[in-house]
Design an enzyme around this catalytic site. Structure first.
Site, short mmCIF file in Angstrom:
data_model
loop_
_atom_site.label_atom_id
_atom_site.label_comp_id
_atom_site.label_asym_id
_atom_site.label_seq_id
_atom_site.Cartn_x
_atom_site.Cartn_y
_atom_site.Cartn_z
N ASP A 150 43.51 39.59 31.69
CA ASP A 150 42.31 39.27 30.92
C ASP A 150 42.13 40.20 29.72
O ASP A 150 41.23 39.99 28.91
CB ASP A 150 41.05 39.34 31.79
CG ASP A 150 41.05 38.25 32.84
OD1 ASP A 150 40.25 38.33 33.79
OD2 ASP A 150 41.88 37.32 32.73
N ARG A 202 46.67 26.73 37.48
CA ARG A 202 45.57 27.24 38.32
C ARG A 202 45.55 26.57 39.70
O ARG A 202 44.55 26.06 40.16
CB ARG A 202 44.23 27.03 37.60
CG ARG A 202 44.16 27.49 36.18
CD ARG A 202 44.38 28.98 35.98
NE ARG A 202 43.38 29.83 36.57
CZ ARG A 202 42.26 30.22 35.96
NH1 ARG A 202 41.98 29.77 34.78
NH2 ARG A 202 41.41 31.04 36.55
N ARG A 231 31.32 31.34 27.77
CA ARG A 231 31.54 31.33 29.23
C ARG A 231 31.50 32.75 29.79
O ARG A 231 31.13 32.96 30.94
CB ARG A 231 32.90 30.69 29.55
CG ARG A 231 32.95 29.19 29.35
CD ARG A 231 34.22 28.63 29.90
NE ARG A 231 34.44 29.15 31.24
CZ ARG A 231 35.64 29.45 31.74
NH1 ARG A 231 36.72 29.23 31.01
NH2 ARG A 231 35.76 29.92 32.95
C1 EPZ Z 1 40.64 35.20 38.51
O1 EPZ Z 1 41.20 33.89 38.41
C2 EPZ Z 1 39.76 35.37 37.28
N1 EPZ Z 1 38.73 34.34 37.26
C3 EPZ Z 1 40.61 35.24 36.02
O2 EPZ Z 1 39.76 35.52 34.91
C4 EPZ Z 1 41.70 36.31 36.05
O3 EPZ Z 1 42.53 36.15 34.92
C5 EPZ Z 1 42.52 36.15 37.34
O4 EPZ Z 1 41.65 36.22 38.49
C6 EPZ Z 1 43.58 37.23 37.48
O5 EPZ Z 1 42.96 38.48 37.46
C7 EPZ Z 1 37.65 34.50 38.06
O6 EPZ Z 1 37.54 35.45 38.81
C8 EPZ Z 1 36.58 33.45 37.94
P1 EPZ Z 1 44.50 34.23 40.65
P2 EPZ Z 1 42.01 33.28 39.69
O7 EPZ Z 1 44.19 33.41 41.85
O8 EPZ Z 1 41.33 33.69 40.94
C9 EPZ Z 1 48.35 31.40 40.65
C10 EPZ Z 1 38.85 35.24 32.78
O9 EPZ Z 1 39.32 35.23 31.64
N2 EPZ Z 1 47.82 30.87 41.92
O10 EPZ Z 1 44.71 35.70 40.81
O11 EPZ Z 1 42.22 31.85 39.43
C11 EPZ Z 1 47.47 31.01 39.47
O12 EPZ Z 1 47.84 29.72 39.00
C12 EPZ Z 1 39.55 34.52 33.91
O13 EPZ Z 1 37.80 35.85 33.12
C13 EPZ Z 1 48.59 29.95 42.63
O14 EPZ Z 1 49.68 29.57 42.22
O15 EPZ Z 1 43.38 34.06 39.54
C14 EPZ Z 1 47.75 32.08 38.47
O16 EPZ Z 1 48.94 31.77 37.75
C15 EPZ Z 1 40.82 33.82 33.43
N3 EPZ Z 1 48.09 29.47 43.79
C16 EPZ Z 1 48.00 33.32 39.34
O17 EPZ Z 1 48.27 32.83 40.66
C17 EPZ Z 1 46.88 29.87 44.29
O18 EPZ Z 1 46.48 29.40 45.38
C18 EPZ Z 1 46.80 34.27 39.42
O19 EPZ Z 1 45.74 33.52 39.91
C19 EPZ Z 1 46.12 30.80 43.56
C20 EPZ Z 1 46.61 31.29 42.37
#
Ligand code: EPZ
Length: 433
Positions: free
Chosen positions: A308, A122, A400
């Site tokens: 999700d 994350r 949550r």
């Molecule tokens: C949001 O998380 C949601 N959470 C997640 O829902 C959801 O799974 C995810 O989007 C994808 O749709 C909320 O909105 C609170 P990302 P987020 O930034 O924003 C990598 C649930 O079950 N990444 O799209 O953290 C990251 O590690 C939760 O409701 C980087 O490497 O998701 C991940 O592998 C779980 N660097 C991928 O991208 C960054 O700066 C997707 O992350 C940002 C992200």
């Protein structure tokens, strides 16, 4: 600690109404930091992540009135701090959504580096790189991110390496009052992004293209408080669609936009579910004579198959009449559900980012542990059709993101209850005591 106990084998039928989207509500709450005054949010889910975000905002000086179970009146007129409580950000990484808003409001912010979680590292490197392009300087010190804007915030062209939801949202909120125009390319397109942009535009922002891969934000001088209804939770809805699919239904899932779940519904129809679409609801069933059909799933940013919904779909496919192949492209460690389903008789093998799901005839009820929010809901789903009793612990994960999950399932006919865990008494049995 509570556990959820399910006795499998009972039909589930009727109607269930989903709440507002967790993954929108948390960001809308953070966005109120940029609009001095009283923002009223309706259709807010009564879930622990919302409670945590409310605490973060109150630590910053906001005053929140819980007008009713699903309505928050958030007054940010007098917020006087830009330092978020370390423990709260460490507890809920979505708290990093206050970074952009605090920088817009104060020109600075102190936010803990979010920890990883069960499903992956994350990271927030894209958030920081994007905000740096807008003029934000960062120092990481003792686990905290110290953000400052010596020259103020200015527009920029940003291209995201990956269509990150969180990075898109933080950039959107960092750009709304920046001097000049910002474009975000390869932006996330999730419905929750559109919901945030809609509220910000109502509040005086000038955002075009939310929901497309390219978003343009023309900076404005200030935002004002508004009233906004949180968009329906497509993932809670999808979870109940999967529950209808595994139990047979029919179940009508209400108060969400089926278009926000279009690909999932199409995949599920291909798996043998019957889905009747309404304007803000779907009615889902699967005749028990109609076995679940195997299929292949690739999780991707919206409009691709949502990560999700991966756990819920793995649970359906674990009972399909054939082999399915699931590829998890969004998170690096989101297959922990497989080991728990295998305890219940599933036959799932993990190879890196791939899960090979060999369908079995049925699940056998067993004590299992929620690996994360969606995995926990998926284990409850498995328990609904398992032979005998299933006891699911780690219920705090489910709390949550799912409001009244046990009550909603019981109202559909599930034999389910939330009970206090009865830990095994091992007193005197250890040879090493
Ligand atoms: C949001 O998380 C949601 N959470 C997640 O829902 C959801 O799974 C995810 O989007 C994808 O749709 C909320 O909105 C609170 P990302 P987020 O930034 O924003 C990598 C649930 O079950 N990444 O799209 O953290 C990251 O590690 C939760 O409701 C980087 O490497 O998701 C991940 O592998 C779980 N660097 C991928 O991208 C960054 O700066 C997707 O992350 C940002 C992200």
């Amino acid at each position: 600690m509570d556990i959820i106990q399910v006795e499998g084998g009972f039909p589930l039928t009727g109607e269930v109404t989903v709440e507002g989207a967790k993954n929108s509500a948390l960001k809308l709450m953070a966005a109120t930091l940029m609009a001095p005054g009283v923002t009223t949010l309706t259709n807010v889910p009564n879930i622990s992540d919302v409670h945590t975000m409310g605490t973060v905002l109150q630590c910053l000086g906001a005053v929140i009135e819980v007008a009713d179970e699903h309505t928050l009146k958030i007054d940010t007129s007098c917020i006087d701090s830009w330092v978020t409580p370390y423990e709260l950000v460490a507890k809920m990484r979505a708290s990093t959504a206050v970074l952009g808003p605090l920088i817009t409001r104060f020109g600075k912010a102190v936010v803990a580096m979010p920890g990883g979680c069960n499903i992956g590292a994350r990271k927030i490197d894209m958030h920081l790189q994007g905000l740096a392009a807008l003029g934000v300087q960062f120092e990481i010190d003792h686990g905290n991110i110290h953000a400052s804007t010596p020259e103020g915030l200015h527009g920029a062209q940003v291209e995201l390496e990956f269509a990150s939801v969180g990075a898109t949202e933080n950039l959107l909120m960092g750009a709304v009052c920046a001097k000049g125009t910002t474009t975000i390319d390869n932006a996330a397109r999730e419905p929750e992004i559109i919901d945030l942009a809609n509220m910000l535009n109502d509040a005086g922002a000038n955002i075009q293209g939310a929901g497309t891969p390219s978003i343009t934000i023309n900076g404005v001088d200030s935002l004002h408080a508004v009233k906004h209804k949180v968009v329906g939770d497509r993932i809670e809805a999808g979870t109940f669609v999967a529950i209808a699919g595994i139990t047979g239904g029919p179940i009508t899932v209400k108060d969400f936009d089926p278009e926000h779940l279009a690909l999932v519904l199409r995949k599920y129809e291909g798996m043998g579910l019957s889905i009747v679409r309404g304007e803000n609801e779907v009615t889902v069933s699967r005749p028990t004579t109609q076995p679940i059909q195997p299929t292949d799933i690739q999780t991707l940013p919206f409009p691709g198959f949502p990560t999700d919904m991966q756990a819920q779909t793995m649970t359906l496919l674990a009972l399909a009449n054939g082999d399915s192949f699931i590829t998890e492209n969004v998170f690096e460690n989101r297959f922990m559900l497989a080991a728990e389903l295998n305890r219940m008789g599933a036959d799932i093998r993990i190879e890196g980012h791939h899960a090979i799901v060999h369908g079995v005839k049925g699940f056998s009820g067993a004590p299992v542990t929620s690996p994360d929010l969606r995995g926990g809901a998926a284990l409850v789903m498995a328990g609904l059709v398992a032979d005998g009793y299933t006891k699911i612990d780690g219920v705090h994960h489910i709390d949550r993101g799912y409001e009244h999950f046990v009550e909603k399932l019981a109202s559909l006919g599930a034999h389910i209850q939330r009970v206090k865990a009865q830990p095994l008494n091992l007193d005197g049995l250890s040879p090493f005591a």
